[in-house]
Each structure stands twice: as C-alpha cells, then as structure tokens.
Design a protein around this motif. Sequence first.
Motif, PDB file in Angstrom:
ATOM      1  N   ALA A 118       0.823  -1.205   0.000  1.00  0.00           N
ATOM      2  CA  ALA A 118       0.000   0.000   0.000  1.00  0.00           C
ATOM      3  C   ALA A 118       0.859   1.258   0.000  1.00  0.00           C
ATOM      4  CB  ALA A 118      -0.934   0.006   1.199  1.00  0.00           C
ATOM      5  N   LEU A 119       1.896   1.273   0.814  1.00  0.00           N
ATOM      6  CA  LEU A 119       2.761   2.448   0.904  1.00  0.00           C
ATOM      7  C   LEU A 119       3.570   2.661  -0.376  1.00  0.00           C
ATOM      8  CD1 LEU A 119       4.073   2.071   4.579  1.00  0.00           C
ATOM      9  CD2 LEU A 119       2.248   3.562   3.736  1.00  0.00           C
ATOM     10  N   GLN A 120       3.868   1.567  -1.069  1.00  0.00           N
ATOM     11  CA  GLN A 120       4.638   1.661  -2.316  1.00  0.00           C
ATOM     12  C   GLN A 120       3.771   1.980  -3.530  1.00  0.00           C
ATOM     13  OE1 GLN A 120       6.551  -2.163  -2.332  1.00  0.00           O
ATOM     14  NE2 GLN A 120       7.777  -1.676  -0.504  1.00  0.00           N
ATOM     15  N   ASN A 121       2.459   1.871  -3.366  1.00  0.00           N
ATOM     16  CA  ASN A 121       1.513   2.125  -4.470  1.00  0.00           C
ATOM     17  C   ASN A 121       0.444   3.104  -4.003  1.00  0.00           C
ATOM     18  OD1 ASN A 121       2.170  -0.110  -6.709  1.00  0.00           O
ATOM     19  ND2 ASN A 121       2.408  -1.044  -4.702  1.00  0.00           N
ATOM     20  N   PRO A 122       0.814   4.378  -3.801  1.00  0.00           N
ATOM     21  CA  PRO A 122      -0.097   5.339  -3.181  1.00  0.00           C
ATOM     22  C   PRO A 122      -1.416   5.568  -3.925  1.00  0.00           C
ATOM     23  CG  PRO A 122       1.836   6.436  -4.101  1.00  0.00           C
ATOM     24  CD  PRO A 122       2.131   4.970  -4.091  1.00  0.00           C
TER      25      PRO A 122
END
Length: 204
Positions: A106-110
Amino acid sequence: MISKTVVNKVPKKDKKQALLDSALALFVDQGFHATSTASIAKKAGVATGTLFHHFASKDALLNHLFMAVKLEFAEDISQGILTRGQTGKDLKSDAEHLWQHAIDWALQNPIKQRFFLQYSMSSEVDATIREQAMNSVLHFVVVLIEKGQQQGIIADFPIPLMLANCHGQYLAAIRYFTDHPQWGDDVSQRQASFELFWRSMKVD
C-alpha cells in the motif's frame, strides 16, 4: 502544402491498459460519478469508442479495474509468501508477514492505496465482484484463517465475517499510515498495527 497534425497514438495492445491507468487516476482524483468516459478516453489518448470496445460501460470499467488492482495486490502478496515460505508452525508469524507485506504494498503504491480506500467498500463496485475478490483472489487469507480456527488459535466465527473484519482492519491501518506518513517506517507503529489486527481475530 498541406500541413499534417501529429497525433500521439497509443499502440493497440496498450490501449486497454492505458484506459485502466487513466480510469484509476481519474476515479481517485475526481470520484466515479464526476468522471466521464470521454475524459477517461482523452487522458488515455484514445477515442471514446475505443473505451466501449473494451468495456461495456463505465460501471464495467470500474469493476474490471477493481479486480485488476486486487489481482495485482494478491500476486504481490503471493510472491512474498513464496519468497519467505510459510512455516505452518507459527501461525502468528505467518500472519504478521502477510500483514506487513500488505502494508508495504500500500505504501509503495499510493494511487492504488487511495483507490482501495475509496472503493473497497463502495456500492459503486458490484457486490459479486467484491465477494469474488475476497474469496477467490485473496484465497490465501481464507486458508490462514481456516488453519487458525482448526488449531484453536483464531476465533471460530463465519469465514465471510472474518474476511470482512480483516479487510476493515487493513483499510483502517493504511488510512492511518496515509494520514501519518512519518510512521510508515516506524517499527513500533507497524508492530502495533499488526497486534491490533491479530487481537481482533485470535481466541481470547
């Protein structure tokens, strides 16, 4: 001399993906109802008719996009499982690995994270599509819950209800880390997010 207008054409094989990418960005930024099919096609660099060649309607496009993002998420998590290898001996450790890997995704694919937050519980996505994403795409979560229930570690509640709870916990966690990006790499905050998730499922 006749001047020719140079048009940037999207390669045929990339048109469907271009439409999905454009829809993702516009649905997140403008919302589903405020986004027109014409604007999606324009952003993708294709004719509006091309959109309807691939998708029967804007609703069909949203449903397809939802499944595509879920499949990408599931594939990434599955690769994480294969890389680490689930021991089967320590269910909590396996669950934490899945949880932390899911938070990382999730953090890598905002943009896709924001899409999750906006549409995962939205009535705009067909209920059967949401159910399919839960039970088929994320089957490894079902396996983990069933194993935990068999071992008397996870509470013996109906699987669909347990899945809905897991999903809600995950959305709450990624919302928290979206609102507080400074905590995204903080080990104690990440650990706390998992403990809250685990305590919601385990037997008292």
